[in-house]
Design a protein around this motif. Structure first.
Motif, PDB file in Angstrom:
ATOM      1  N   ILE A 137       0.865  -1.174   0.000  1.00  9.52           N
ATOM      2  CA  ILE A 137       0.000   0.000   0.000  1.00  9.52           C
ATOM      3  C   ILE A 137       0.900   1.221   0.000  1.00  9.52           C
ATOM      4  N   ALA A 145      -7.274   8.926  -8.023  1.00 14.82           N
ATOM      5  CA  ALA A 145      -7.628   7.506  -7.979  1.00 14.82           C
ATOM      6  C   ALA A 145      -8.069   7.042  -9.360  1.00 14.82           C
ATOM      7  N   GLN A 405     -12.295  10.035   1.538  1.00 11.95           N
ATOM      8  CA  GLN A 405     -11.016   9.348   1.738  1.00 11.95           C
ATOM      9  C   GLN A 405     -10.155  10.081   2.770  1.00 11.95           C
ATOM     10  N   ARG A 478      -5.383   7.933  -3.615  1.00 14.14           N
ATOM     11  CA  ARG A 478      -5.265   6.826  -4.580  1.00 14.14           C
ATOM     12  C   ARG A 478      -6.024   5.562  -4.189  1.00 14.14           C
ATOM     13  N   HIS A 479      -6.346   5.409  -2.915  1.00 11.86           N
ATOM     14  CA  HIS A 479      -6.829   4.114  -2.453  1.00 11.86           C
ATOM     15  C   HIS A 479      -8.261   4.165  -1.939  1.00 11.86           C
ATOM     16  N   SER A 480      -8.893   3.002  -1.910  1.00  9.05           N
ATOM     17  CA  SER A 480     -10.234   2.873  -1.345  1.00  9.05           C
ATOM     18  C   SER A 480     -10.169   3.093   0.165  1.00  9.05           C
ATOM     19  N   THR A 483      -8.638   0.125   1.963  1.00 10.25           N
ATOM     20  CA  THR A 483      -7.182   0.060   1.822  1.00 10.25           C
ATOM     21  C   THR A 483      -6.505   1.135   2.654  1.00 10.25           C
TER      22      THR A 483
END
Length: 518
Positions: A137, A145, A405, A478-480, A483
């Motif tokens: 990660i 994203a 996020q 960038r991540h969910s 994550t």
């Protein structure tokens, strides 16, 4: 190839690696043609960060002992021969030609310029190499994203652009850029109170190219420039490569310290002041309105241009961003850089510069020597995308999603962070700027976090001087949310392990430190 790392001695880890590989090569235990392990694989086997191995390999390349080859990896070359290896037997009778067996591979580093040494940026290279690695990660790379990319809209637009007979979209174009796109940007910027003319807008292959072109136009080696500190590592690299002498001004909660800037301007004559006033990278700071006014006042008083880098102002999550410096500039002192990379697709490499005509003329001359012009096809597609109102529609969507996020990362830090770990919550942009517990260095944490498959950028990468060793930058875009939460859990676990690990040399010390990253 067996290497040993000794963390109890003061010698930096990358120099330990370089020294051991050098000895193996000179002893011919690693013969010419031997392929060294990939940087990431060797780093994993030694339990160090990949950047440590990158630095070690870079030193060996400079020694002329190894050479990277596209498609083959990094291989050992013949060790440089000293003068005693040569004799008259190397030459043919009556002929000064060297026998083929005595010819050694060229040590290319002996031909490089001083500028090529200044261009080396192991941190940036490491960040880009991490893209696409599924087993970790990464909170390092600052980019949108991928799941939010408006791919269907661009697919439809690309079909129209690539229709039969539309050869104009694939032709050479003007260096300054596709006129319809520049005209759209003029109108779009006017809604953000930036009043300019189409002829004062240049399309770039990403705003990073704008930094490079401006450095070529403005900077001679030894020239002074001013930067806030910390600052964008890409800009630091460009200006260092140009040979600039960088004067730094610290930030506080209101942005660049204009009281300290005035002291610098009164003693030096810098070529320009570089700043990211809105959701600054890496700190997320938004320069206050009064500071913006004071900065412009100083620029006018000391007759110094301002280079305003503005990639994040449209990504605001609370209220509205302050007006850009360019929109407040009444005397033409501000050069303005913008980009689609943070709003849409970084891979399109599409940005712009707003500047006086005299400056754009020089930038166009510099750009002609680099790439002639930015991709005509990409400019056509972006023009259609924007004209259909899809850019503003997309921004409405991603602002809400990135806010979620951001909140997820803050919530996870609040839950998992040990005492002493603090952070600043920005009103926009992509980053959380964190301060580590007392005694922990970012380089030490980077090594420990890499073991848990989570990465970030250590704060010292954003400093021209020696600061930032107890700071880290985390990107949440960038991540969910799932994550993000897992990545923060891993990161905080790494911090706790360092806090609970006694120093091997002293029972009274709670902390253990590794070598600096750069």
């Amino acid at each position: 190839m067996q290497l040993q790392i000794d963390r109890s001695i003061k010698t930096p880890l990358y120099l330990q690696i370089r020294s051991q590989i050098r000895q193996l090569i000179l002893a011919n235990e690693l013969p010419p043609g031997f392929r060294l392990p990939p940087e990431r694989k060797l780093a994993a086997s030694l339990g160090v960060n990949r950047t440590t191995v990158v630095n070690a390999y870079h030193e060996l390349v400079a020694d002329g002992l190894i050479q990277p080859h596209v498609g083959k990896g990094t291989v050992v070359v013949n060790a440089p021969l000293s003068t005693e290896h040569f004799s008259l037997d190397h030459f043919t009778s009556g002929d000064s030609r060297v026998r083929p067996s005595s010819i050694q591979p060229i040590s290319w580093q002996n031909f490089y310029t001083k500028q090529s040494e200044r261009m080396y940026n192991p941190v940036l290279a490491s960040i880009l190499d991490e893209i696409g690695e599924e087993d970790q990660i990464s909170f390092a790379l600052g980019s949108p994203a991928g799941e939010y990319y408006p791919l269907e809209e661009f697919r439809q637009i690309s079909k129209e652009v690539m229709r039969s007979g539309n050869w104009q979209a694939f032709e050479y174009g003007p260096t300054i850029g596709h006129y319809p796109l520049r005209k759209y940007l003029k109108e779009w910027l006017s809604h953000r109170s930036i009043q300019t003319q189409t002829q004062n807008i240049m399309i770039l292959s990403g705003s990073q190219q704008g930094l490079d072109l401006l450095a070529k136009v403005f900077i001679e080696p030894g020239d002074y420039i001013v930067m806030e500190e910390p600052s964008f590592l890409g800009a630091i690299g460009v200006f260092k490569a140009a040979g600039a002498h960088i004067l730094t001004v610290p930030l506080d909660q209101e942005g660049l310290r204009t009281d300290l800037l005035e002291q610098i301007l009164s003693r030096h004559r810098p070529k320009f002041i570089y700043t990211l006033p809105t959701f600054q990278n890496p700190s997320g700071t938004k320069m206050s309105l009064s500071r913006r006014q004071e900065l412009l006042k100083l620029a006018y008083q000391y007759h110094v241009p301002i280079l305003e880098d503005d990639p994040y102002s449209e990504l605001y999550y609370e209220g509205m961003p302050s007006p850009s410096l360019k929109s407040m500039d009444k005397h033409g002192h501000v050069i303005y850089l913008g980009t689609f990379s943070k709003m849409l697709f970084p891979g399109l490499r599409l940005g712009w510069c707003v500047a006086p005509s005299a400056v754009l003329e020089q930038l166009a001359l510099a750009k002609q020597h680099v790439d002639l012009h930015t991709s005509t096809t990409v400019q056509w597609m972006m023009t259609d995308f924007c004209r259909q109102g899809l850019l503003d529609k997309h921004l409405l969507i991603v602002r809400n999603r990135y806010l979620q996020q951001l909140n997820t990362m803050v919530t996870a830090l609040t839950e998992f962070a040990p005492p002493g770990l603090s952070w600043t919550v920005p009103e926009g942009g992509f980053y959380l700027w964190c301060e580590l517990p007392p005694g922990i260095k970012a380089a030490t944490l980077l090594t420990k976090a890499a073991e848990k498959k989570v990465t970030f950028i250590p704060g010292n990468a954003f400093y021209i001087n020696s600061g930032g060793k107890n700071r880290i930058r985390l990107c949440f875009s960038r991540h969910s949310e799932t994550t993000i939460r897992e990545g923060i859990r891993r990161l905080c676990t790494a911090v706790l392990e360092i806090l609970n690990q006694p120093h091997p040399a002293s029972a009274n010390s709670r902390f253990r430190c590794s070598e600096p990253l750069v």
